[in-house]
Design a protein around this motif. Structure first.
Motif, PDB file in Angstrom:
ATOM      1  N   ILE A 121       0.839  -1.197   0.000  1.00 50.80           N
ATOM      2  CA  ILE A 121       0.000   0.000   0.000  1.00 50.80           C
ATOM      3  C   ILE A 121       0.875   1.249   0.000  1.00 50.80           C
ATOM      4  O   ILE A 121       0.641   2.202  -0.745  1.00 50.80           O
ATOM      5  CB  ILE A 121      -0.927   0.012   1.239  1.00 50.80           C
ATOM      6  CG1 ILE A 121      -1.995  -1.074   1.114  1.00 50.80           C
ATOM      7  CG2 ILE A 121      -1.594   1.385   1.388  1.00 50.80           C
ATOM      8  CD1 ILE A 121      -2.860  -1.231   2.347  1.00 50.80           C
ATOM      9  N   LYS A 122       1.914   1.232   0.827  1.00 48.83           N
ATOM     10  CA  LYS A 122       2.805   2.387   0.924  1.00 48.83           C
ATOM     11  C   LYS A 122       3.616   2.584  -0.346  1.00 48.83           C
ATOM     12  O   LYS A 122       3.922   3.706  -0.741  1.00 48.83           O
ATOM     13  CB  LYS A 122       3.769   2.223   2.108  1.00 48.83           C
ATOM     14  CG  LYS A 122       3.104   2.316   3.466  1.00 48.83           C
ATOM     15  CD  LYS A 122       4.140   2.155   4.558  1.00 48.83           C
ATOM     16  CE  LYS A 122       3.537   2.217   5.939  1.00 48.83           C
ATOM     17  NZ  LYS A 122       4.556   2.055   7.005  1.00 48.83           N
ATOM     18  N   THR A 137       6.666   5.461  -1.642  1.00 51.65           N
ATOM     19  CA  THR A 137       6.437   6.871  -1.328  1.00 51.65           C
ATOM     20  C   THR A 137       7.058   7.276  -0.007  1.00 51.65           C
ATOM     21  O   THR A 137       7.210   8.461   0.268  1.00 51.65           O
ATOM     22  CB  THR A 137       4.923   7.159  -1.266  1.00 51.65           C
ATOM     23  OG1 THR A 137       4.348   6.368  -0.199  1.00 51.65           O
ATOM     24  CG2 THR A 137       4.254   6.796  -2.583  1.00 51.65           C
ATOM     25  N   GLN A 152       5.686   7.070   2.788  1.00 53.96           N
ATOM     26  CA  GLN A 152       4.670   7.601   3.688  1.00 53.96           C
ATOM     27  C   GLN A 152       4.606   6.791   4.979  1.00 53.96           C
ATOM     28  O   GLN A 152       4.889   5.600   5.006  1.00 53.96           O
ATOM     29  CB  GLN A 152       3.297   7.581   3.000  1.00 53.96           C
ATOM     30  CG  GLN A 152       2.797   6.191   2.635  1.00 53.96           C
ATOM     31  CD  GLN A 152       1.476   6.229   1.883  1.00 53.96           C
ATOM     32  OE1 GLN A 152       0.810   7.246   1.868  1.00 53.96           O
ATOM     33  NE2 GLN A 152       1.106   5.127   1.270  1.00 53.96           N
ATOM     34  N   LEU A 198       1.746   7.072   7.277  1.00 54.96           N
ATOM     35  CA  LEU A 198       0.362   6.658   7.479  1.00 54.96           C
ATOM     36  C   LEU A 198      -0.073   5.701   6.376  1.00 54.96           C
ATOM     37  O   LEU A 198       0.331   5.829   5.219  1.00 54.96           O
ATOM     38  CB  LEU A 198      -0.557   7.876   7.507  1.00 54.96           C
ATOM     39  CG  LEU A 198      -0.299   8.876   8.645  1.00 54.96           C
ATOM     40  CD1 LEU A 198      -1.242  10.067   8.523  1.00 54.96           C
ATOM     41  CD2 LEU A 198      -0.472   8.199  10.001  1.00 54.96           C
ATOM     42  N   VAL A 199      -0.904   4.742   6.735  1.00 52.56           N
ATOM     43  CA  VAL A 199      -1.368   3.740   5.781  1.00 52.56           C
ATOM     44  C   VAL A 199      -2.807   4.030   5.389  1.00 52.56           C
ATOM     45  O   VAL A 199      -3.663   4.240   6.253  1.00 52.56           O
ATOM     46  CB  VAL A 199      -1.279   2.321   6.385  1.00 52.56           C
ATOM     47  CG1 VAL A 199      -1.867   1.296   5.437  1.00 52.56           C
ATOM     48  CG2 VAL A 199       0.167   1.987   6.713  1.00 52.56           C
ATOM     49  N   ASP A 200      -3.076   4.046   4.113  1.00 49.93           N
ATOM     50  CA  ASP A 200      -4.442   4.237   3.621  1.00 49.93           C
ATOM     51  C   ASP A 200      -5.124   2.878   3.567  1.00 49.93           C
ATOM     52  O   ASP A 200      -5.014   2.143   2.590  1.00 49.93           O
ATOM     53  CB  ASP A 200      -4.407   4.884   2.232  1.00 49.93           C
ATOM     54  CG  ASP A 200      -5.811   5.177   1.696  1.00 49.93           C
ATOM     55  OD1 ASP A 200      -6.788   4.839   2.389  1.00 49.93           O
ATOM     56  OD2 ASP A 200      -5.910   5.736   0.595  1.00 49.93           O
ATOM     57  N   TYR A 201      -5.834   2.520   4.649  1.00 52.46           N
ATOM     58  CA  TYR A 201      -6.424   1.198   4.756  1.00 52.46           C
ATOM     59  C   TYR A 201      -7.547   0.955   3.737  1.00 52.46           C
ATOM     60  O   TYR A 201      -7.953  -0.174   3.525  1.00 52.46           O
ATOM     61  CB  TYR A 201      -6.956   0.972   6.170  1.00 52.46           C
ATOM     62  CG  TYR A 201      -5.875   0.593   7.160  1.00 52.46           C
ATOM     63  CD1 TYR A 201      -5.444  -0.720   7.272  1.00 52.46           C
ATOM     64  CD2 TYR A 201      -5.272   1.546   7.961  1.00 52.46           C
ATOM     65  CE1 TYR A 201      -4.442  -1.067   8.161  1.00 52.46           C
ATOM     66  CE2 TYR A 201      -4.274   1.214   8.858  1.00 52.46           C
ATOM     67  CZ  TYR A 201      -3.858  -0.098   8.953  1.00 52.46           C
ATOM     68  OH  TYR A 201      -2.873  -0.445   9.833  1.00 52.46           O
ATOM     69  N   SER A 202      -8.017   2.014   3.099  1.00 54.65           N
ATOM     70  CA  SER A 202      -9.056   1.826   2.088  1.00 54.65           C
ATOM     71  C   SER A 202      -8.522   1.076   0.875  1.00 54.65           C
ATOM     72  O   SER A 202      -9.288   0.562   0.060  1.00 54.65           O
ATOM     73  CB  SER A 202      -9.615   3.186   1.643  1.00 54.65           C
ATOM     74  OG  SER A 202      -8.614   3.946   0.978  1.00 54.65           O
ATOM     75  N   LYS A 203      -7.181   0.995   0.767  1.00 53.18           N
ATOM     76  CA  LYS A 203      -6.562   0.328  -0.381  1.00 53.18           C
ATOM     77  C   LYS A 203      -6.267  -1.152  -0.130  1.00 53.18           C
ATOM     78  O   LYS A 203      -5.754  -1.837  -1.005  1.00 53.18           O
ATOM     79  CB  LYS A 203      -5.262   1.042  -0.762  1.00 53.18           C
ATOM     80  CG  LYS A 203      -5.458   2.484  -1.217  1.00 53.18           C
ATOM     81  CD  LYS A 203      -4.136   3.125  -1.583  1.00 53.18           C
ATOM     82  CE  LYS A 203      -4.311   4.562  -2.041  1.00 53.18           C
ATOM     83  NZ  LYS A 203      -3.027   5.202  -2.380  1.00 53.18           N
TER      84      LYS A 203
END
Length: 394
Positions: free
Chosen positions: A80-81, A84, A86, A88-93
């Protein structure tokens, strides 16, 4: 990721054969949540043909909240990361990443939107009839179903809570097949292999729907794959081989909060944690390894002696309070029957590039817990047999 149990053989035990509407597979996983994903992926990458049956068109996944994600979950978050950097993890992905990954796995087949008509034993395996006339024949069944349909069809009792608070009240921590901060308000927990199996129910792995997690599923997938890969029953599964397989796929078996799977010495620290030679410091429900802390003789003496007869003699003759690097190598060489001179030479050679230590080699310096964990490779604590309670079998 590496492929297959210990990479001993490139071998598939069950081949995928289509015969009319009947499909043969090694492991079948029923469920559509985090546990089903963990079980399906691990079984497949362990070299076994695996089929995941979804009652829905896609997995229904959720963020676990595991701050120390490892194994398959850690790989999902890494994907997911991306690159990048980053934090924070965008859990929507999560669902998108899981679908992309599972669609490319060689040994994994996913049947979507399937209705379950019949589920019964067939010899030592399973016969599953789906709507539309499709029949799946499998060696091992993993019940990761959250609806209760599978447990109702099999008339099996409600599965008790499977995670246990990490502690040293007994030796059960040595039998861990998964760990993390996944329940009980973020406290350190671990999962025992025996808790995945019901008495008298061979080749059936059951996960508790109230404790959904990728890591529990991964442990279940490795246990199921073992039985198929080695043509045996789940009740005869070899704990050490399964633990080794899970460690190869970066799943934490001891919940050290201060040493994650990105650490270059992570595996050695996990192994030493399972052995109990160096125990975690548990504070407010969190387990810390303290890799840079010095090693005292008193903390390693009894656990090492319980593993090796010769260690009893060595510690009786050496009463130093702290373990220097020299003394550690002397103890290891004596217990393992190695040449001290050759061992020191090899350790010096590997100190920086082989072991990735940031410290300098100084034989008179007190050894750190990280260094002790890595040098304990020579003792091979993972090769010592344990019973189901974690006690050493001589």
């Amino acid at each position: 990721m590496k492929r297959g149990f210990f990479i001993v053989l490139v071998l598939t035990v069950f081949s995928y054969v289509s015969q009319a509407q009947t499909t043969k597979t090694g492991v079948v996983v029923i469920g559509n949540g985090n546990s089903a994903v963990g079980a399906g992926i691990q079984s497949a990458v362990s070299g076994v043909k695996t089929t995941v049956i979804l009652s829905t068109q896609d997995f229904q996944l959720s963020a676990s909240g595991n701050s120390q994600a490892s194994g398959i979950e850690g790989e999902i978050l890494k994907r997911i990361k991306g690159n990048t950097g980053q934090v924070l993890v965008d859990y929507s992905k999560v669902s998108t990443v899981v679908r992309s990954w599972t669609d490319t796995l060689k040994n994994l087949t996913i049947i979507r939107g399937a209705g379950l008509l019949k589920l019964k034993r067939s010899g030592s395996g399973w016969n599953i009839e789906l709507t539309g006339g499709k029949i799946i024949k499998a060696g091992v069944l993993v019940d990761a179903d959250k609806t209760g349909a599978v447990s109702s069809a099999l008339q099996i009792p409600k599965v008790p809570l499977q995670w246990k608070a990490f502690n040293y009240d007994d030796y059960l921590y040595r039998t861990s097949v998964a760990s993390g901060y996944v329940i009980s308000g973020g406290s350190a927990n671990f999962l025992l292999m025996d808790k995945l199996q019901l008495p008298g129910q061979d080749n059936l792995i059951v996960l508790n729907p109230e404790q959904e997690s990728f890591v529990a599923g991964q442990a279940a997938g490795a246990t199921a794959a073992y039985a198929v890969f080695f043509k045996t029953k789940t009740s005869l599964a070899n704990l050490k081989l399964i633990q080794g397989e899970l460690l190869n796929y970066k799943l934490s078996l001891v919940p050290f909060a201060d040493v994650n799977h990105a650490d270059s010495n992570w595996k050695d620290i996990q192994v030493i944690g399972l052995s109990g030679f160096l125990r975690a410091e548990i504070s407010s429900g969190t387990a810390y390894f303290r890799p840079d802390q010095e090693v005292l003789s008193v903390e390693i003496k009894e656990p090492v002696k319980s593993y090796y007869y010769k260690a009893q003699i060595w510690f009786d003759d050496h009463k130093e309070e702290k373990m220097t690097i020299n003394n550690t190598l002397k103890m290891i060489s004596y217990v393992a029957g190695l040449s001290l001179e050759n061992t020191i030479k090899e350790v010096k050679k590997n100190w920086k590039k082989g072991y990735n230590f940031s410290t300098e080699y100084d034989g008179d310096r007190v050894i750190t817990r990280r260094e002790f964990a890595v040098l304990s490779r020579y003792l091979k604590p993972f090769n010592v047999n344990l019973d189901k309670t974690g006690k050493v079998v001589r």
